[in-house]
Design a protein around this motif. Sequence first.
Motif, mmCIF file in Angstrom:
data_model
loop_
_atom_site.group_PDB
_atom_site.id
_atom_site.type_symbol
_atom_site.label_atom_id
_atom_site.label_comp_id
_atom_site.label_asym_id
_atom_site.label_seq_id
_atom_site.Cartn_x
_atom_site.Cartn_y
_atom_site.Cartn_z
ATOM 1 N N LEU A 51 0.831 -1.206 0.000
ATOM 2 C CA LEU A 51 0.000 0.000 0.000
ATOM 3 C C LEU A 51 0.865 1.256 0.000
ATOM 4 C CD1 LEU A 51 -2.792 -1.242 2.406
ATOM 5 C CD2 LEU A 51 -3.064 -0.689 -0.031
ATOM 6 N N ARG A 98 1.974 1.514 -3.607
ATOM 7 C CA ARG A 98 0.919 1.949 -4.529
ATOM 8 C C ARG A 98 0.576 3.429 -4.321
ATOM 9 N NH1 ARG A 98 -1.971 -1.937 -7.371
ATOM 10 N NH2 ARG A 98 -3.945 -0.814 -7.192
ATOM 11 N N ARG A 99 0.679 3.904 -3.091
ATOM 12 C CA ARG A 99 0.475 5.342 -2.863
ATOM 13 C C ARG A 99 1.599 6.138 -3.528
ATOM 14 N NH1 ARG A 99 -0.700 7.386 3.096
ATOM 15 N NH2 ARG A 99 -2.863 7.098 2.385
ATOM 16 N N PHE A 109 -5.378 4.749 4.311
ATOM 17 C CA PHE A 109 -5.241 4.252 2.941
ATOM 18 C C PHE A 109 -6.616 4.140 2.272
ATOM 19 C CE2 PHE A 109 -1.078 2.155 4.264
ATOM 20 C CZ PHE A 109 -0.282 2.958 3.451
ATOM 21 N N THR A 134 -6.148 5.010 -1.834
ATOM 22 C CA THR A 134 -5.077 4.052 -2.145
ATOM 23 C C THR A 134 -5.598 2.632 -2.001
ATOM 24 O OG1 THR A 134 -3.364 5.584 -1.401
ATOM 25 C CG2 THR A 134 -2.770 3.259 -1.492
#
Length: 533
Positions: free
Chosen positions: A405, A408-409, A439, A444
């Motif tokens: 995560l 991906r952010r 998130f 995200t």
Amino acid sequence: MTEDREVSMIVAYGTDMGNSEDAAMTFAESLADIGIEVEARELNQVEPAELQDATHFVVVTSTFGDGEFPDTATLFWEAISGETERLEHLSFAVLALGDSSYELFCNAGKLLDERLEALGATRLTDRVDVDGYYEQPAKAWTTDLVKLLSAEQTTPAAAPVPAEQPGRERHAPVDTHVVVNRLLTAAGSDKEVRHYEVDLAGTGITYHAGDSIAVHATNDPALVDAVLTRLGVGPDHAVAGHDEPLGVLLAEQFEIRTPSRALQALVASRTRDEEAAAALGDGATHGGAAPGSWAYGKDILDLIGLAELTADELVDTLRPLQFRDYSIASSPLAHPDRVHLTVTTVRYAARDRQYGGVASTFLADRSAAVRVHLRPNHTFRLPAPDVPVIMIGPGTGIAPFRAFLQERRATAATGPSWLFFGDRRRATDFLYGDELEDFASSGTLTRLDLAFSRDQDTKTYVQHRMWENACELYAWLQDGAHVYVCGDADRMAKDVDATLHDIVARCGAMDADAAHAYVNDLIKSHRYLRDVY
């Protein structure tokens, strides 16, 4: 090698932590010295039919769980188990990696070795079973096998003398520090889960989201002192065949938490305790000893109290102290100079004693200075940013998904993401709860499904949340989603796997065989990946 048949070599591996892959790649690279160009391949990528056109098949495989093949080899084993085509033309060799504290030591390698023989293939050399640290045995195996293959060459020009192989030295550790050690679980939890941050500045280590870190822990000084007292010797006691005194050996070099099978056998032959002798004679204290059994939770201090042993006799039975692997809970895009770890501290009381896990208590109590090395996991990686991902990680299985995560952010990933997280109680065990909710609120994380098992009368786990959202989950698979699972191998991972098969069958209107084939295709295409322990 015969004059009338060109060499066709397949080198393959079955791995879950990268050791078998590394050993197979090193072997494949070494073949260039004798004029054979080949790349090591995942066993799942090898079709049994290819063996009909090959002359040589060399395999390195670890063993997973209860004597099973690792995920990267399960499809090949399933196929070769049902194969009927004979392989009399094929020469093969197997290097098996394992841990002798488990009853089914190197079982995957043994099964494959026996199956190839049953199909008529001929061994180039006897199977080698490696216990624990693999690099030196694998290096020796590589050197011997390359020399053997070189001797088979039919012309001197094609048979140069192979050089000694240096090996990859993946396990060269570095000394660093733990700079953050904080409790994640709240007051009232019946678990102790901690967040650690290890300083990488100046170590030369670079990592990827999905990798693991190996911690080279030392044993609890209190347990070392208790063993020395039980043996009736001091820490400076000299042990035949060792340069270091006994105190150093017990603290830094040998496994004293989990009794070796050799120690079990020795104590069983010496003790007057009939119950202990029967239990130890069955090898019951391997890593899978059942809760409530005589063997469960016992360490070497428990065992040496049952029989008269000398210090030298004890040391002769001990296995080397193994490093412990932990999934990295951070992305290098967010934390390039640190790795984060999420670790449950193992502590419990029994038999009027306090017990603790080797590495987890080392990290919690004694790890200002720590020795680590990187454990790359080349398959447990995120797909392209626009590909959907489904992450299933209860408990400390959240670690790599926190890293995913963060990644991906940082990359502004556009593909949807879905996390299933669970633990015992939301109020005390929602690991990284504020971060996960952030998130989710920031986009995200597209979906967050939670399962806290003890917050209601009926226990609810992540597989129940999967089933509640079965057809939506299947729709994500149809849209190309990659599925990742991290956490307990014995129960959770098996339950999640069974649920995934059931979801595919129900929502894809398939029978069991078709659903099995569908999931196998996910595995083969690296869209269903597991980091389980």
